[in-house]
Every structure is written in C-alpha cells, then in structure tokens.
Scaffold this motif. Structure first.
Motif, PDB file in Angstrom:
ATOM      1  N   VAL A 106      -1.798   4.678 -10.451  1.00  0.00           N
ATOM      2  CA  VAL A 106      -2.879   3.860 -10.041  1.00  0.00           C
ATOM      3  C   VAL A 106      -2.306   2.573  -9.120  1.00  0.00           C
ATOM      4  CG1 VAL A 106      -4.650   2.097 -10.594  1.00  0.00           C
ATOM      5  CG2 VAL A 106      -4.291   4.268 -11.944  1.00  0.00           C
ATOM      6  N   MET A 107      -1.231   2.180  -9.500  1.00  0.00           N
ATOM      7  CA  MET A 107      -0.297   0.942  -8.961  1.00  0.00           C
ATOM      8  C   MET A 107       1.184   1.005  -9.545  1.00  0.00           C
ATOM      9  SD  MET A 107      -2.048  -2.394 -10.665  1.00  0.00           S
ATOM     10  CE  MET A 107      -4.097  -1.713 -10.425  1.00  0.00           C
ATOM     11  N   GLY A 108       1.924   0.080  -8.553  1.00  0.00           N
ATOM     12  CA  GLY A 108       3.088  -0.029  -9.100  1.00  0.00           C
ATOM     13  C   GLY A 108       3.762  -1.317  -8.500  1.00  0.00           C
ATOM     14  N   ASN A 109       4.640  -1.967  -8.966  1.00  0.00           N
ATOM     15  CA  ASN A 109       5.525  -3.130  -8.410  1.00  0.00           C
ATOM     16  C   ASN A 109       6.925  -3.159  -8.725  1.00  0.00           C
ATOM     17  OD1 ASN A 109       6.044  -6.434  -9.028  1.00  0.00           O
ATOM     18  ND2 ASN A 109       5.774  -5.755  -7.018  1.00  0.00           N
ATOM     19  N   ASP A 110       7.814  -3.310  -8.163  1.00  0.00           N
ATOM     20  CA  ASP A 110       9.008  -3.637  -8.194  1.00  0.00           C
ATOM     21  C   ASP A 110       9.451  -5.188  -8.290  1.00  0.00           C
ATOM     22  OD1 ASP A 110      11.949  -3.792  -8.485  1.00  0.00           O
ATOM     23  OD2 ASP A 110      12.289  -2.349  -6.746  1.00  0.00           O
ATOM     24  N   GLY A 141      -0.752 -12.901  -3.468  1.00  0.00           N
ATOM     25  CA  GLY A 141      -0.776 -12.918  -1.946  1.00  0.00           C
ATOM     26  C   GLY A 141       0.347 -11.925  -1.357  1.00  0.00           C
ATOM     27  N   GLY A 142       1.075 -11.227  -1.889  1.00  0.00           N
ATOM     28  CA  GLY A 142       2.116 -10.128  -1.362  1.00  0.00           C
ATOM     29  C   GLY A 142       1.313  -9.112  -0.785  1.00  0.00           C
ATOM     30  N   ALA A 143       1.955  -8.340  -0.124  1.00  0.00           N
ATOM     31  CA  ALA A 143       1.308  -7.087   0.768  1.00  0.00           C
ATOM     32  C   ALA A 143       0.676  -6.213  -0.339  1.00  0.00           C
ATOM     33  CB  ALA A 143       2.313  -6.566   1.682  1.00  0.00           C
ATOM     34  N   GLN A 144      -0.293  -5.295   0.117  1.00  0.00           N
ATOM     35  CA  GLN A 144      -0.603  -3.854  -0.705  1.00  0.00           C
ATOM     36  C   GLN A 144       0.049  -2.925   0.175  1.00  0.00           C
ATOM     37  OE1 GLN A 144      -4.599  -4.011  -2.237  1.00  0.00           O
ATOM     38  NE2 GLN A 144      -4.770  -6.281  -2.473  1.00  0.00           N
ATOM     39  N   VAL A 145       0.427  -1.899  -0.375  1.00  0.00           N
ATOM     40  CA  VAL A 145       1.061  -0.727   0.232  1.00  0.00           C
ATOM     41  C   VAL A 145       0.411   0.586  -0.373  1.00  0.00           C
ATOM     42  CG1 VAL A 145       3.033   0.205   0.764  1.00  0.00           C
ATOM     43  CG2 VAL A 145       3.197  -2.104   0.449  1.00  0.00           C
ATOM     44  N   ASN A 146      -0.018   1.291   0.459  1.00  0.00           N
ATOM     45  CA  ASN A 146      -0.534   2.385   0.265  1.00  0.00           C
ATOM     46  C   ASN A 146      -1.849   2.432  -0.689  1.00  0.00           C
ATOM     47  OD1 ASN A 146       1.334   4.058   1.968  1.00  0.00           O
ATOM     48  ND2 ASN A 146       2.639   3.998   0.396  1.00  0.00           N
ATOM     49  N   ALA A 147      -2.682   1.497  -0.601  1.00  0.00           N
ATOM     50  CA  ALA A 147      -3.912   1.289  -0.991  1.00  0.00           C
ATOM     51  C   ALA A 147      -3.787   1.534  -2.468  1.00  0.00           C
ATOM     52  CB  ALA A 147      -4.948   2.435  -0.651  1.00  0.00           C
ATOM     53  N   PRO A 148      -3.152   0.449  -3.346  1.00  0.00           N
ATOM     54  CA  PRO A 148      -3.282   0.431  -4.602  1.00  0.00           C
ATOM     55  C   PRO A 148      -4.572   0.581  -5.337  1.00  0.00           C
ATOM     56  CG  PRO A 148      -2.668  -1.504  -4.001  1.00  0.00           C
ATOM     57  CD  PRO A 148      -2.650  -0.715  -2.829  1.00  0.00           C
ATOM     58  N   PHE A 183       9.587  -3.902  -1.288  1.00  0.00           N
ATOM     59  CA  PHE A 183       9.823  -4.029  -2.758  1.00  0.00           C
ATOM     60  C   PHE A 183       8.913  -5.071  -3.379  1.00  0.00           C
ATOM     61  CE2 PHE A 183      14.006  -2.284  -1.570  1.00  0.00           C
ATOM     62  CZ  PHE A 183      14.256  -1.379  -2.525  1.00  0.00           C
ATOM     63  N   ASP A 184       8.602  -6.191  -2.439  1.00  0.00           N
ATOM     64  CA  ASP A 184       7.597  -7.194  -3.164  1.00  0.00           C
ATOM     65  C   ASP A 184       6.182  -6.899  -3.180  1.00  0.00           C
ATOM     66  OD1 ASP A 184       9.924  -8.371  -3.068  1.00  0.00           O
ATOM     67  OD2 ASP A 184       9.310  -9.797  -1.557  1.00  0.00           O
ATOM     68  N   GLY A 185       5.781  -5.622  -2.731  1.00  0.00           N
ATOM     69  CA  GLY A 185       4.351  -5.114  -2.509  1.00  0.00           C
ATOM     70  C   GLY A 185       3.619  -4.660  -4.045  1.00  0.00           C
ATOM     71  N   LEU A 186       2.331  -4.608  -3.825  1.00  0.00           N
ATOM     72  CA  LEU A 186       1.590  -3.942  -4.842  1.00  0.00           C
ATOM     73  C   LEU A 186       1.398  -2.608  -4.283  1.00  0.00           C
ATOM     74  CD1 LEU A 186       0.103  -3.799  -7.418  1.00  0.00           C
ATOM     75  CD2 LEU A 186      -1.930  -4.619  -6.600  1.00  0.00           C
ATOM     76  N   HIS A 187       1.913  -1.500  -4.859  1.00  0.00           N
ATOM     77  CA  HIS A 187       1.779  -0.144  -4.240  1.00  0.00           C
ATOM     78  C   HIS A 187       0.796   0.867  -4.839  1.00  0.00           C
ATOM     79  CE1 HIS A 187       5.662   0.203  -1.785  1.00  0.00           C
ATOM     80  NE2 HIS A 187       5.945  -1.223  -2.446  1.00  0.00           N
ATOM     81  N   GLY A 188       0.385   1.607  -4.161  1.00  0.00           N
ATOM     82  CA  GLY A 188      -0.560   2.690  -4.443  1.00  0.00           C
ATOM     83  C   GLY A 188       0.279   4.061  -4.149  1.00  0.00           C
ATOM     84  N   LEU A 189      -0.126   5.028  -4.521  1.00  0.00           N
ATOM     85  CA  LEU A 189       0.518   6.337  -4.353  1.00  0.00           C
ATOM     86  C   LEU A 189       1.091   6.561  -2.819  1.00  0.00           C
ATOM     87  CD1 LEU A 189       1.453   9.095  -5.335  1.00  0.00           C
ATOM     88  CD2 LEU A 189      -0.894   9.835  -4.643  1.00  0.00           C
ATOM     89  N   ASN A 190       2.562   6.898  -2.728  1.00  0.00           N
ATOM     90  CA  ASN A 190       2.830   7.251  -1.486  1.00  0.00           C
ATOM     91  C   ASN A 190       2.183   8.484  -0.955  1.00  0.00           C
ATOM     92  OD1 ASN A 190       4.669   8.144   0.710  1.00  0.00           O
ATOM     93  ND2 ASN A 190       6.428   8.347  -0.651  1.00  0.00           N
ATOM     94  N   PRO A 191       1.500   8.412   0.232  1.00  0.00           N
ATOM     95  CA  PRO A 191       1.052   9.495   0.896  1.00  0.00           C
ATOM     96  C   PRO A 191       1.705  10.801   0.985  1.00  0.00           C
ATOM     97  CG  PRO A 191       1.122   7.981   2.536  1.00  0.00           C
ATOM     98  CD  PRO A 191       1.562   7.341   1.316  1.00  0.00           C
ATOM     99  N   ALA A 192       3.126  10.560   1.039  1.00  0.00           N
ATOM    100  CA  ALA A 192       4.089  11.899   1.183  1.00  0.00           C
ATOM    101  C   ALA A 192       4.178  12.672  -0.128  1.00  0.00           C
ATOM    102  CB  ALA A 192       5.158  11.423   1.722  1.00  0.00           C
TER     103      ALA A 192
END
Length: 240
Positions: A106-110, A141-148, A183-192
């Motif tokens: 669903v989401m992840g963060n480093d 306020g950090g970036a969201q990456v790959n639609a968490p 590394f600072d973003g809130l991540h969804g699933l890597n599309p790869a």
C-alpha cells in the motif's frame, strides 16, 4: 531466508483491551506472518530487531480506525505524544511498510523528510513515516512516488518495520518500493515490480524500536485466521 508464517496470539484480547502501548513478545514474525496485537487503540508498538541472529523484519497486523488521520512513525518529529522513536540512541535507519492482507504494497517510506531536514545528523535522522496520503501532504509535504494507496476505516493491514538497506522484492528481485529514486518520499508500488515474494534481508542492524501510531487499533485474536491465506507466499532474496 526463512519467512515465518506461524501465527501466534501473543496477548489475550481481554488482557489488553484498554492498553494503548504494545510490546513485542518473543520475536514478531516476518511478513507475511504477523504478530497479533490483541485489541484496543494503539499508540505505540515497541520491539527489537537482531539481524545477526536472523531477525531482520517485524510485522504486525493493525486495523485502521481513523483513516483520514492515520500515520505510523519512528520519528519524534511526527509524534505529538512525546514518545521516543527507536529507543537505541536515534541511530537506526528504519523503513516502514504497509501491506494489505492480499500481500499488496500500500505504501512505504525510508526517510521522513521533516525528520531529516530538522534533525540532520542528530535526533530523528533517517527515521520513517507512513501516512494516509492526504495527511502526508498536509503534515509532511514530501513527495509522493508511484501513487501510494489509501487506507480505509475498519480495514486490516500488515505494518512492517525493517532497516536500511533491507527491501521487499518480487520474485525477480525487483524492489517493491523504488526508494533509491526518492528516499524521503511516500512510496506506492514500483510499476516495474510484481507481487511480493520476500525480503533481501541485507544489513547487520540490531537494537530496539518504537513505532508511534495514530488512527490505528489492534486486531482481536479471532481475526488471525484470515492471515492463513497468505501462507503460500514464497521467500526471495537479492543483494544489491
């Protein structure tokens, strides 16, 4: 690598119904196994990881009670209740992950971007935060990456803590979260990436942690049976 899928009710639900702080008892299983947390609101989950002895990842089943304001964090900068972050001198580089019960990320963060920028080199550096994306935008306020993904009220999820550089991978060894892109973003699933297959289990960390939560509760023990459906997930390993 052995992913432990045995389900153990560590605390009787009646015994922790009013508790708001949960302590790992024994060794919480790696995802897809999950240590049950009884019942009642959750303010913190405390535990430890000991990579040299093979303990790389801890997983806990939680229930979302206030989706709009949900977060989980190892960073003091995100914790309004004054809890400490990892209890180990603030030296850990944690990672937080949230999976649904089907094994989907669903989401992840480093790295919590506010913790890094505020405390760089000191308290809170490299601590982690995951949150409902709208709460993340308003408070981090950090970036969201790959639609968490978003969380839903009344739904159960698996909250996982690992430490850098341990990644969740698919069967081909592709990282489920593309942390190296931000590394600072809130991540969804890597599309790869495909479906979860296992953990790299890299790193040699050992020490304690405290995860502070908002908008979450523990799951009563009878709900444990649903986790048995995850038992077919295979283990995987990759090193960068």
């Amino acid at each position: 690598m052995d992913i432990r899928i045995a389900l153990t009710a560590m605390v009787a639900a009646a015994g922790v119904a009013s508790a708001q702080n949960y302590n790992e008892m024994g060794d919480a299983a790696e995802y897809p196994g999950a240590q049950l947390t009884g019942s009642g609101a959750l303010d913190t989950i405390s535990g430890s990881i000991d990579a040299p002895s093979g303990d790389h990842v801890d997983a806990y089943r939680i229930r979302i009670s206030d989706a709009a304001n949900f977060y989980a964090t190892t960073s003091t900068s995100r914790d309004s209740r004054g809890n400490t972050d990892d209890g180990a001198g603030d030296t850990w580089d944690s990672r937080l992950w949230l999976f649904d019960l089907s094994g989907n990320l669903v989401m992840g963060n480093d790295d919590d971007p506010l913790a890094v920028s505020t405390f760089g080199g000191g308290d809170g550096t490299f601590q982690s935060t995951i949150a409902q994306p709208s709460w993340w935008d308003a408070n981090v306020g950090g970036a969201q990456v790959n639609a968490p993904g978003s969380v839903s009220n009344g739904s159960d999820y698996i909250l996982v803590i690992s430490y850098f550089p341990n990644d969740a991978d698919d069967a081909a060894g592709t990282d489920l979260a593309a942390f190296t892109s931000d590394f600072d973003g809130l991540h969804g699933l890597n599309p790869a990436a495909g479906a979860f297959a296992g953990w790299e289990n890299t790193g040699t960390e050992s020490g304690s942690y405290v995860i502070a939560l908002n908008g979450a509760s523990a799951v009563p023990a009878p709900a444990a049976a649903a986790l048995l459906g995850l038992g077919g997930l295979a283990a995987g390993r990759r090193r960068r």
